[in-house]
Design a protein around this motif. Sequence first.
Motif, PDB file in Angstrom:
ATOM      1  N   ASN A 145     -13.299 -46.198 -41.063  1.00  0.00           N
ATOM      2  CA  ASN A 145     -14.796 -45.333 -40.855  1.00  0.00           C
ATOM      3  C   ASN A 145     -14.351 -44.149 -41.735  1.00  0.00           C
ATOM      4  N   ARG A 155     -22.005 -48.613 -35.590  1.00  0.00           N
ATOM      5  CA  ARG A 155     -22.131 -48.973 -34.309  1.00  0.00           C
ATOM      6  C   ARG A 155     -23.026 -50.380 -34.341  1.00  0.00           C
ATOM      7  N   TYR A 174     -19.001 -55.766 -33.088  1.00  0.00           N
ATOM      8  CA  TYR A 174     -18.394 -54.357 -32.586  1.00  0.00           C
ATOM      9  C   TYR A 174     -19.417 -53.369 -32.041  1.00  0.00           C
ATOM     10  N   GLY A 176     -19.404 -50.165 -30.472  1.00  0.00           N
ATOM     11  CA  GLY A 176     -19.182 -48.903 -31.134  1.00  0.00           C
ATOM     12  C   GLY A 176     -20.104 -47.814 -29.821  1.00  0.00           C
ATOM     13  N   ALA A 178     -18.205 -45.735 -33.299  1.00  0.00           N
ATOM     14  CA  ALA A 178     -16.868 -45.319 -33.602  1.00  0.00           C
ATOM     15  C   ALA A 178     -16.718 -43.922 -33.791  1.00  0.00           C
ATOM     16  N   GLU A 182     -11.976 -43.543 -37.506  1.00  0.00           N
ATOM     17  CA  GLU A 182     -11.455 -44.518 -36.880  1.00  0.00           C
ATOM     18  C   GLU A 182     -11.094 -45.779 -37.592  1.00  0.00           C
ATOM     19  N   VAL A 184     -11.297 -49.705 -37.139  1.00  0.00           N
ATOM     20  CA  VAL A 184     -12.072 -50.746 -36.314  1.00  0.00           C
ATOM     21  C   VAL A 184     -11.496 -52.020 -36.840  1.00  0.00           C
TER      22      VAL A 184
END
Length: 221
Positions: A145, A155, A174, A176, A178, A182, A184
């Motif tokens: 990210n 997200r 995902y 999120g 985030a 981050e 992921v």
Amino acid sequence: MLEMLFYIFLFLFHVVVPCQITITGNNNLSSCCTELEKKVRELEYKVQSNALKAKVEALEGRIEMLEHGQSGLCGKKNLALNKKCGQSSYGKGHPSCGIGNNGNLNTYMHTIFYWKNGFWHGESNPYWWVDLENSCLIKQIRIYNRKDCCGFRLRDVEVTVGHSLSNMKLCGFYKGPAADGEIVNISCKLPRVARYVKVMIKEENTKDTFIHVNEIEVYSQ
């Protein structure tokens, strides 16, 4: 807890007040005693249909793995690195999708963005995709990210894979959001043999809806 009580109610209702219902090919329901029972049976039918669909997809995945055997395992390296890519749009100053898979974690790709009514906006369902050039068993997608700002915009991320961009199947999701910087990791619920990988933010509202990440990696092992 409420969900559990609801299903217990459905079970008891089914036992205490049985009703004969005929389900035809077009999912019509007939001969039902009450509207409530009809709704209960419709729900049961949807649950059974979804379960069957999941089993079919799992079987398809196993067949693909058996057909490709070890040839589907394309090594431990990042399969997306410097491969042909594309995205739904391009933000000003970010003209290349390749920024998202060039191996440089200090730059970031960006779909379209613009200022409207006091907020930054993007587009509905922005996406980025990569052509791996070979069919590989896809197991994990790793997203780095953006570090310096606004990590929360990552997200509701849906990852799909397929043999072509017009025939994609769900790999993973995902929720999120985030954090800034981050990493992921999205693992495929069912590893699939595929050539194309698409990362999309599933969001119709355009406010803060764009992809801006440092790097997207794809792994077979």
